[in-house]
Design a protein around this motif. Structure first.
Motif, mmCIF file in Angstrom:
data_model
loop_
_atom_site.group_PDB
_atom_site.id
_atom_site.type_symbol
_atom_site.label_atom_id
_atom_site.label_comp_id
_atom_site.label_asym_id
_atom_site.label_seq_id
_atom_site.Cartn_x
_atom_site.Cartn_y
_atom_site.Cartn_z
ATOM 1 N N THR A 5 57.213 47.811 -40.757
ATOM 2 C CA THR A 5 57.331 49.259 -40.899
ATOM 3 C C THR A 5 58.630 49.761 -40.293
ATOM 4 O O THR A 5 59.307 50.605 -40.877
ATOM 5 C CB THR A 5 56.143 49.957 -40.210
ATOM 6 N N CYS A 6 58.994 49.243 -39.153
ATOM 7 C CA CYS A 6 60.232 49.689 -38.507
ATOM 8 C C CYS A 6 61.460 49.269 -39.301
ATOM 9 O O CYS A 6 62.451 49.987 -39.319
ATOM 10 C CB CYS A 6 60.304 49.161 -37.076
ATOM 11 N N ARG A 7 61.375 48.126 -39.959
ATOM 12 C CA ARG A 7 62.497 47.701 -40.803
ATOM 13 C C ARG A 7 62.755 48.709 -41.911
ATOM 14 O O ARG A 7 63.883 48.876 -42.356
ATOM 15 C CB ARG A 7 62.198 46.355 -41.442
ATOM 16 N N LEU A 8 61.701 49.341 -42.373
ATOM 17 C CA LEU A 8 61.832 50.324 -43.444
ATOM 18 C C LEU A 8 62.007 51.740 -42.911
ATOM 19 O O LEU A 8 62.013 52.694 -43.672
ATOM 20 C CB LEU A 8 60.612 50.267 -44.372
ATOM 21 N N GLY A 9 62.148 51.888 -41.613
ATOM 22 C CA GLY A 9 62.387 53.202 -41.030
ATOM 23 C C GLY A 9 61.121 53.960 -40.679
ATOM 24 O O GLY A 9 61.153 55.165 -40.457
ATOM 25 N N GLY A 10 59.972 53.292 -40.596
ATOM 26 C CA GLY A 10 58.708 53.946 -40.271
ATOM 27 C C GLY A 10 58.434 53.932 -38.778
ATOM 28 O O GLY A 10 59.238 53.472 -37.969
ATOM 29 N N THR A 11 57.277 54.443 -38.433
ATOM 30 C CA THR A 11 56.853 54.502 -37.039
ATOM 31 C C THR A 11 55.507 53.805 -36.898
ATOM 32 O O THR A 11 54.801 53.613 -37.891
ATOM 33 C CB THR A 11 56.702 55.966 -36.585
ATOM 34 N N PRO A 12 55.120 53.467 -35.668
ATOM 35 C CA PRO A 12 53.792 52.866 -35.477
ATOM 36 C C PRO A 12 52.663 53.795 -35.962
ATOM 37 O O PRO A 12 51.664 53.324 -36.497
ATOM 38 C CB PRO A 12 53.717 52.640 -33.969
ATOM 39 N N GLY A 13 52.823 55.097 -35.807
ATOM 40 C CA GLY A 13 51.817 56.038 -36.297
ATOM 41 C C GLY A 13 51.667 55.973 -37.809
ATOM 42 O O GLY A 13 50.563 56.008 -38.346
ATOM 43 N N PHE A 14 52.787 55.869 -38.503
ATOM 44 C CA PHE A 14 52.744 55.733 -39.953
ATOM 45 C C PHE A 14 52.068 54.425 -40.348
ATOM 46 O O PHE A 14 51.299 54.370 -41.304
ATOM 47 C CB PHE A 14 54.154 55.782 -40.544
ATOM 48 N N ALA A 15 52.346 53.370 -39.593
ATOM 49 C CA ALA A 15 51.741 52.067 -39.888
ATOM 50 C C ALA A 15 50.218 52.144 -39.779
ATOM 51 O O ALA A 15 49.503 51.610 -40.622
ATOM 52 C CB ALA A 15 52.291 51.009 -38.941
ATOM 53 N N ARG A 16 49.712 52.831 -38.759
ATOM 54 C CA ARG A 16 48.262 52.988 -38.618
ATOM 55 C C ARG A 16 47.686 53.793 -39.775
ATOM 56 O O ARG A 16 46.628 53.475 -40.303
ATOM 57 C CB ARG A 16 47.925 53.638 -37.281
ATOM 58 N N ALA A 17 48.399 54.839 -40.190
ATOM 59 C CA ALA A 17 47.916 55.677 -41.288
ATOM 60 C C ALA A 17 47.930 54.928 -42.618
ATOM 61 O O ALA A 17 47.103 55.185 -43.492
ATOM 62 C CB ALA A 17 48.759 56.942 -41.394
ATOM 63 N N ALA A 18 48.844 53.996 -42.773
ATOM 64 C CA ALA A 18 48.982 53.270 -44.031
ATOM 65 C C ALA A 18 48.209 51.949 -44.045
ATOM 66 O O ALA A 18 48.332 51.176 -44.991
ATOM 67 C CB ALA A 18 50.456 52.998 -44.300
ATOM 68 N N GLU A 19 47.391 51.734 -43.039
ATOM 69 C CA GLU A 19 46.676 50.464 -42.926
ATOM 70 C C GLU A 19 45.770 50.200 -44.136
ATOM 71 O O GLU A 19 45.717 49.089 -44.659
ATOM 72 C CB GLU A 19 45.851 50.448 -41.642
ATOM 73 N N LEU A 21 46.165 51.297 -47.182
ATOM 74 C CA LEU A 21 47.017 50.956 -48.322
ATOM 75 C C LEU A 21 47.482 49.506 -48.247
ATOM 76 O O LEU A 21 47.565 48.819 -49.269
ATOM 77 C CB LEU A 21 48.229 51.889 -48.378
ATOM 78 N N ALA A 22 47.772 49.056 -47.056
ATOM 79 C CA ALA A 22 48.199 47.671 -46.880
ATOM 80 C C ALA A 22 47.062 46.707 -47.237
ATOM 81 O O ALA A 22 47.306 45.650 -47.821
ATOM 82 C CB ALA A 22 48.663 47.432 -45.451
ATOM 83 N N ALA A 23 45.831 47.082 -46.915
ATOM 84 C CA ALA A 23 44.691 46.236 -47.267
ATOM 85 C C ALA A 23 44.536 46.141 -48.783
ATOM 86 O O ALA A 23 44.270 45.066 -49.323
ATOM 87 C CB ALA A 23 43.421 46.788 -46.631
ATOM 88 N N VAL A 24 44.716 47.252 -49.467
ATOM 89 C CA VAL A 24 44.639 47.252 -50.934
ATOM 90 C C VAL A 24 45.755 46.381 -51.511
ATOM 91 O O VAL A 24 45.538 45.616 -52.452
ATOM 92 C CB VAL A 24 44.701 48.694 -51.487
ATOM 93 N N GLN A 25 46.940 46.480 -50.937
ATOM 94 C CA GLN A 25 48.068 45.658 -51.397
ATOM 95 C C GLN A 25 47.752 44.177 -51.217
ATOM 96 O O GLN A 25 48.079 43.360 -52.072
ATOM 97 C CB GLN A 25 49.345 46.021 -50.638
ATOM 98 N N GLY A 26 47.099 43.834 -50.131
ATOM 99 C CA GLY A 26 46.710 42.450 -49.900
ATOM 100 C C GLY A 26 45.736 41.944 -50.946
ATOM 101 O O GLY A 26 45.847 40.813 -51.434
ATOM 102 N N ARG A 27 44.769 42.775 -51.315
ATOM 103 C CA ARG A 27 43.828 42.387 -52.364
ATOM 104 C C ARG A 27 44.538 42.236 -53.703
ATOM 105 O O ARG A 27 44.260 41.326 -54.480
ATOM 106 C CB ARG A 27 42.693 43.400 -52.462
ATOM 107 N N TYR A 28 45.474 43.137 -53.983
ATOM 108 C CA TYR A 28 46.262 43.050 -55.220
ATOM 109 C C TYR A 28 47.045 41.737 -55.242
ATOM 110 O O TYR A 28 47.055 41.027 -56.245
ATOM 111 C CB TYR A 28 47.207 44.243 -55.321
ATOM 112 N N ASP A 29 47.699 41.410 -54.136
ATOM 113 C CA ASP A 29 48.485 40.172 -54.060
ATOM 114 C C ASP A 29 47.595 38.949 -54.257
ATOM 115 O O ASP A 29 47.975 38.000 -54.945
ATOM 116 C CB ASP A 29 49.222 40.081 -52.729
ATOM 117 N N GLY A 30 46.402 38.982 -53.667
ATOM 118 C CA GLY A 30 45.462 37.869 -53.836
ATOM 119 C C GLY A 30 45.014 37.720 -55.279
ATOM 120 O O GLY A 30 44.915 36.603 -55.809
#
Length: 81
Positions: A5-19, A21-30
């Motif tokens: 997240t920080c590499r893309l300019g985000g914050t830890p708070g944003f990472a928690r809020a997007a958790e 979405l990240a899980a859905v992305q993981g299922r999509y990748d699988g």
């Protein structure tokens, strides 16, 4: 938690809020990995359809990454740290 997240300019708070979405992305990748593994070995016409689905999904992902942020594409490919 902030590494990608920080590499893309985000914050830890944003990472928690997007958790979620990240899980859905993981299922999509699988699912995409399953289609990529099953397509070449499945009998036609199902195998052909699986290969087409895989190619369409990859093309859509590349288009999305390139149009939203080229940085996403580079990080996804492992070229940018």
């Amino acid at each position: 938690m902030c590494e990608g997240t920080c590499r893309l300019g985000g914050t830890p708070g944003f990472a928690r809020a997007a958790e979620a979405l990240a899980a859905v992305q993981g299922r999509y990748d699988g699912s995409l990995a399953a289609v990529a593994a099953w397509g070449p070995v499945a009998a036609d016409p199902a195998g052909f359809r699986a290969r087409v689905l895989f190619q369409v999904c990859v093309a859509a992902g590349l288009h999305g990454a390139a149009t939203v942020s080229r940085r996403i594409l580079l990080i996804g490919a492992g070229r940018l740290r």
